[in-house]
Design a protein around this motif. Structure first.
Motif, PDB file in Angstrom:
ATOM      1  N   VAL A 173       0.726  -1.228   0.125  1.00 43.77           N
ATOM      2  CA  VAL A 173      -0.008   0.017   0.008  1.00 43.77           C
ATOM      3  C   VAL A 173       0.762   1.096   0.055  1.00 43.77           C
ATOM      4  O   VAL A 173       0.676   2.287  -0.880  1.00 43.77           O
ATOM      5  CB  VAL A 173      -0.986  -0.091   1.273  1.00 43.77           C
ATOM      6  N   LEU A 174       2.122   1.175   0.654  1.00 44.35           N
ATOM      7  CA  LEU A 174       2.889   2.501   0.967  1.00 44.35           C
ATOM      8  C   LEU A 174       3.611   2.677  -0.392  1.00 44.35           C
ATOM      9  O   LEU A 174       3.837   3.842  -0.975  1.00 44.35           O
ATOM     10  CB  LEU A 174       3.952   2.043   2.066  1.00 44.35           C
ATOM     11  N   LEU A 175       3.993   1.670  -0.989  1.00 41.47           N
ATOM     12  CA  LEU A 175       4.629   1.738  -2.440  1.00 41.47           C
ATOM     13  C   LEU A 175       3.849   2.228  -3.408  1.00 41.47           C
ATOM     14  O   LEU A 175       4.184   3.252  -4.272  1.00 41.47           O
ATOM     15  CB  LEU A 175       5.361   0.210  -2.914  1.00 41.47           C
ATOM     16  N   GLN A 176       2.696   1.726  -3.299  1.00 38.30           N
ATOM     17  CA  GLN A 176       1.613   2.169  -4.258  1.00 38.30           C
ATOM     18  C   GLN A 176       1.397   3.929  -4.226  1.00 38.30           C
ATOM     19  O   GLN A 176       1.236   4.549  -4.972  1.00 38.30           O
ATOM     20  CB  GLN A 176       0.173   1.597  -4.199  1.00 38.30           C
ATOM     21  N   VAL A 177       1.357   4.335  -2.846  1.00 36.11           N
ATOM     22  CA  VAL A 177       1.247   5.485  -2.391  1.00 36.11           C
ATOM     23  C   VAL A 177       2.247   6.309  -3.013  1.00 36.11           C
ATOM     24  O   VAL A 177       2.118   7.479  -3.700  1.00 36.11           O
ATOM     25  CB  VAL A 177       0.916   5.834  -1.092  1.00 36.11           C
ATOM     26  N   VAL A 203      -2.072  14.284  -0.845  1.00 38.00           N
ATOM     27  CA  VAL A 203      -3.116  13.765  -1.552  1.00 38.00           C
ATOM     28  C   VAL A 203      -2.846  12.001  -1.496  1.00 38.00           C
ATOM     29  O   VAL A 203      -3.695  11.343  -1.358  1.00 38.00           O
ATOM     30  CB  VAL A 203      -3.323  14.261  -2.913  1.00 38.00           C
ATOM     31  N   ARG A 204      -1.756  11.763  -1.892  1.00 39.75           N
ATOM     32  CA  ARG A 204      -1.289  10.498  -1.886  1.00 39.75           C
ATOM     33  C   ARG A 204      -1.579   9.511  -0.670  1.00 39.75           C
ATOM     34  O   ARG A 204      -2.105   8.553  -0.703  1.00 39.75           O
ATOM     35  CB  ARG A 204       0.233  10.228  -2.602  1.00 39.75           C
ATOM     36  N   MET A 205      -1.094  10.049   0.330  1.00 42.46           N
ATOM     37  CA  MET A 205      -1.427   9.496   1.832  1.00 42.46           C
ATOM     38  C   MET A 205      -2.841   9.466   1.939  1.00 42.46           C
ATOM     39  O   MET A 205      -3.373   8.176   2.349  1.00 42.46           O
ATOM     40  CB  MET A 205      -0.820  10.631   2.830  1.00 42.46           C
ATOM     41  N   LEU A 206      -3.639  10.305   1.567  1.00 43.69           N
ATOM     42  CA  LEU A 206      -5.259  10.033   1.794  1.00 43.69           C
ATOM     43  C   LEU A 206      -5.778   9.188   1.092  1.00 43.69           C
ATOM     44  O   LEU A 206      -6.740   8.034   1.442  1.00 43.69           O
ATOM     45  CB  LEU A 206      -5.824  11.323   1.719  1.00 43.69           C
ATOM     46  N   LEU A 207      -5.286   8.867  -0.242  1.00 45.41           N
ATOM     47  CA  LEU A 207      -5.871   8.123  -1.183  1.00 45.41           C
ATOM     48  C   LEU A 207      -5.731   6.677  -0.682  1.00 45.41           C
ATOM     49  O   LEU A 207      -6.398   5.818  -0.762  1.00 45.41           O
ATOM     50  CB  LEU A 207      -5.016   8.243  -2.690  1.00 45.41           C
ATOM     51  N   SER A 208      -4.470   6.349   0.102  1.00 46.11           N
ATOM     52  CA  SER A 208      -4.372   5.080   0.487  1.00 46.11           C
ATOM     53  C   SER A 208      -5.356   4.635   1.494  1.00 46.11           C
ATOM     54  O   SER A 208      -5.319   3.479   1.875  1.00 46.11           O
ATOM     55  CB  SER A 208      -2.824   4.889   1.128  1.00 46.11           C
ATOM     56  N   TRP A 248      -6.659   5.910  10.417  1.00 46.92           N
ATOM     57  CA  TRP A 248      -6.483   7.603  10.379  1.00 46.92           C
ATOM     58  C   TRP A 248      -5.798   8.116  11.479  1.00 46.92           C
ATOM     59  O   TRP A 248      -5.318   9.243  11.154  1.00 46.92           O
ATOM     60  CB  TRP A 248      -7.932   7.905  10.693  1.00 46.92           C
ATOM     61  N   VAL A 249      -5.481   7.688  12.632  1.00 50.82           N
ATOM     62  CA  VAL A 249      -4.109   7.980  13.357  1.00 50.82           C
ATOM     63  C   VAL A 249      -2.880   7.894  12.717  1.00 50.82           C
ATOM     64  O   VAL A 249      -2.080   8.803  12.802  1.00 50.82           O
ATOM     65  CB  VAL A 249      -4.148   7.085  14.596  1.00 50.82           C
ATOM     66  N   THR A 250      -2.606   6.979  11.705  1.00 50.30           N
ATOM     67  CA  THR A 250      -1.529   6.716  11.093  1.00 50.30           C
ATOM     68  C   THR A 250      -1.291   7.902  10.005  1.00 50.30           C
ATOM     69  O   THR A 250      -0.434   8.571   9.698  1.00 50.30           O
ATOM     70  CB  THR A 250      -1.531   5.572  10.430  1.00 50.30           C
ATOM     71  N   VAL A 251      -2.662   8.308   9.468  1.00 51.74           N
ATOM     72  CA  VAL A 251      -2.667   9.388   8.255  1.00 51.74           C
ATOM     73  C   VAL A 251      -2.094  10.665   9.146  1.00 51.74           C
ATOM     74  O   VAL A 251      -1.363  11.407   8.772  1.00 51.74           O
ATOM     75  CB  VAL A 251      -4.164   9.576   7.815  1.00 51.74           C
ATOM     76  N   LEU A 252      -2.579  10.955  10.439  1.00 52.23           N
ATOM     77  CA  LEU A 252      -2.295  12.058  11.414  1.00 52.23           C
ATOM     78  C   LEU A 252      -0.773  12.353  11.651  1.00 52.23           C
ATOM     79  O   LEU A 252      -0.127  13.162  11.343  1.00 52.23           O
ATOM     80  CB  LEU A 252      -3.182  12.209  12.509  1.00 52.23           C
ATOM     81  N   ARG A 253      -0.555  11.319  12.080  1.00 52.72           N
ATOM     82  CA  ARG A 253       0.971  11.034  12.271  1.00 52.72           C
ATOM     83  C   ARG A 253       1.988  11.373  11.074  1.00 52.72           C
ATOM     84  O   ARG A 253       3.127  12.010  11.481  1.00 52.72           O
ATOM     85  CB  ARG A 253       1.339   9.544  13.149  1.00 52.72           C
ATOM     86  N   LEU A 257      -9.911  13.786  -4.370  1.00 49.56           N
ATOM     87  CA  LEU A 257      -8.313  13.552  -4.186  1.00 49.56           C
ATOM     88  C   LEU A 257      -7.652  13.362  -5.715  1.00 49.56           C
ATOM     89  O   LEU A 257      -6.768  13.870  -5.947  1.00 49.56           O
ATOM     90  CB  LEU A 257      -7.906  12.481  -3.155  1.00 49.56           C
ATOM     91  N   ALA A 258      -8.422  12.526  -6.520  1.00 42.59           N
ATOM     92  CA  ALA A 258      -8.140  12.331  -7.904  1.00 42.59           C
ATOM     93  C   ALA A 258      -7.963  13.591  -8.650  1.00 42.59           C
ATOM     94  O   ALA A 258      -6.872  13.902  -9.426  1.00 42.59           O
ATOM     95  CB  ALA A 258      -8.904  11.433  -8.426  1.00 42.59           C
ATOM     96  N   GLY A 259      -8.842  14.674  -8.242  1.00 42.03           N
ATOM     97  CA  GLY A 259      -8.821  15.725  -9.004  1.00 42.03           C
ATOM     98  C   GLY A 259      -7.650  16.769  -8.725  1.00 42.03           C
ATOM     99  O   GLY A 259      -7.279  17.312  -9.200  1.00 42.03           O
ATOM    100  N   LEU A 260      -7.353  16.631  -7.181  1.00 42.82           N
ATOM    101  CA  LEU A 260      -6.288  17.353  -6.711  1.00 42.82           C
ATOM    102  C   LEU A 260      -5.151  16.817  -7.163  1.00 42.82           C
ATOM    103  O   LEU A 260      -4.155  17.650  -7.479  1.00 42.82           O
ATOM    104  CB  LEU A 260      -6.468  17.637  -5.106  1.00 42.82           C
ATOM    105  N   GLN A 261      -4.862  15.493  -7.372  1.00 43.49           N
ATOM    106  CA  GLN A 261      -3.738  15.049  -7.905  1.00 43.49           C
ATOM    107  C   GLN A 261      -3.411  15.449  -9.218  1.00 43.49           C
ATOM    108  O   GLN A 261      -2.159  15.868  -9.638  1.00 43.49           O
ATOM    109  CB  GLN A 261      -3.488  13.438  -7.574  1.00 43.49           C
TER     110      GLN A 261
END
Length: 326
Positions: A47-51, A172-177, A188-193, A283-287
């Motif tokens: 998942v991280l590599l895809q992001v 944006v990449r991080m949120l897409l994951s 979601w805690v991981t996203v914040l950190r 998010l896709a639009g922002l990217q």
């Protein structure tokens, strides 16, 4: 300012921000894999590599193989950039634009680049956190030195513009994951950190953790400097300063300005409560906007003079049979 110097400063801002954001995201992921035995290392790593846009190998992944790919691999496959590659690219751009950078910022990047080998060896002995915290610290030092030693001229604006656009793209990449995760998922805690937003979020919302509020905070918060809205405003302001046309009677005067303004306004007036319903599309639009802004800036500032064929290239008589150019 020369186009090559403007482009170098823009990419210095982007590459330093990319190294910093990648280190933050990888650091949080590594801690999660080491501390939570219920997390599948292979799935989380992919998942991280895809992001990050890095091609995943066919072999099973763990903490160390993930760290090698994201932090240390040279010339990554898939379009993504490892931390070492990002620092190397930032340093090379700074070397090519020494006349428009300060001695302090150059020494910061050069010292960081020269320490990569030693820090990589230390990370393999002591763990990835040692290397990742080093990168985060050096990126913060570079940002501080740039803010305190560079004149607020066009060069500085290009650097800030690059940093802001890269920050939007990485967030944006991080949120897409996380699209598709449940509202109560611990991810979601991981996203914040990963965004460096955990403590600020808890103070803002009095410790209440909710997916809607997490997305709202990272996308729309007007005061947090790593939010997408704040970064878009910063990019828009930097571009306005470069254009010297903030009072234009016809509004946006360049394609990049129009794209940034549209992306910012779409966030500025959205209803916060419905963000999760259309998160992936937004998010896709922002990217795409980040990519399009980069292309527009390249056309307008960095490669303004297109390649021009000879005027008679399409009108020459064909060569006689059996003859050709030497």
């Amino acid at each position: 300012m020369l186009a090559r110097n403007a482009e170098a400063l823009y990419w210095i801002g982007r590459y330093v921000e990319r190294a910093d954001d990648t280190a933050r995201i990888l650091d949080v992921t590594v801690h999660q894999l080491l501390e939570d035995s219920s997390v599948d290392p292979d799935h989380t790593s992919r998942v991280l590599l895809q992001v990050l846009g890095i091609d995943a190998p066919e072999t099973e992944l763990d903490v160390w193989s993930l760290t090698d790919l994201v932090a240390f691999q040279r010339k990554t496959k898939g379009g993504g950039t490892s931390i070492v590659d990002a620092i190397t690219a930032a340093r090379e751009n700074a070397r090519s634009a020494r006349e428009v950078t300060s001695t302090e910022t150059w020494e910061c990047l050069n010292t960081t680049f020269n320490a990569l080998g030693e820090r990589e060896r230390a990370a393999k002995r002591l763990g990835p956190h040692e290397f990742l915290s080093f990168i985060e610290g050096r990126a913060a030092m570079f940002a501080g030195l740039a803010d305190s030693t560079l004149s607020r001229d066009d060069g500085y604006r290009f650097m800030v513009l690059g940093r802001a656009i890269e920050r939007v793209d990485m967030t944006v990449r991080m949120l897409l994951s996380r699209v598709g995760d449940s509202a109560v998922s611990p991810a979601w805690v991981t996203v914040l950190r990963s965004a460096g937003a955990h403590d600020t979020y808890l103070r803002t919302y009095r410790g209440v953790l909710d997916a809607n509020r997490v997305v709202e905070f990272i996308l729309l918060d007007r005061l947090f400097p790593r939010s997408i809205f704040y970064s878009l405003k910063l990019a828009e302001h930097s571009l306005d300063e470069l254009l010297h046309s903030r009072g234009s009677r016809v509004g946006a005067t360049s394609e990049a300005q129009r794209l940034l303004g549209r992306a910012r306004s779409e966030l500025e007036f959205v209803r916060p409560g419905v963000l999760l319903e259309s998160l992936e599309m937004r998010l896709a639009g922002l990217q795409k906007s980040c990519f399009d802004v980069g292309e527009a800036l390249s056309t307008q500032y960095f490669h303004a003079v297109p390649w021009v064929a000879w005027s008679d290239a399409g009108h020459r008589d064909p060569l006689p049979a059996g003859k050709g150019k030497k």
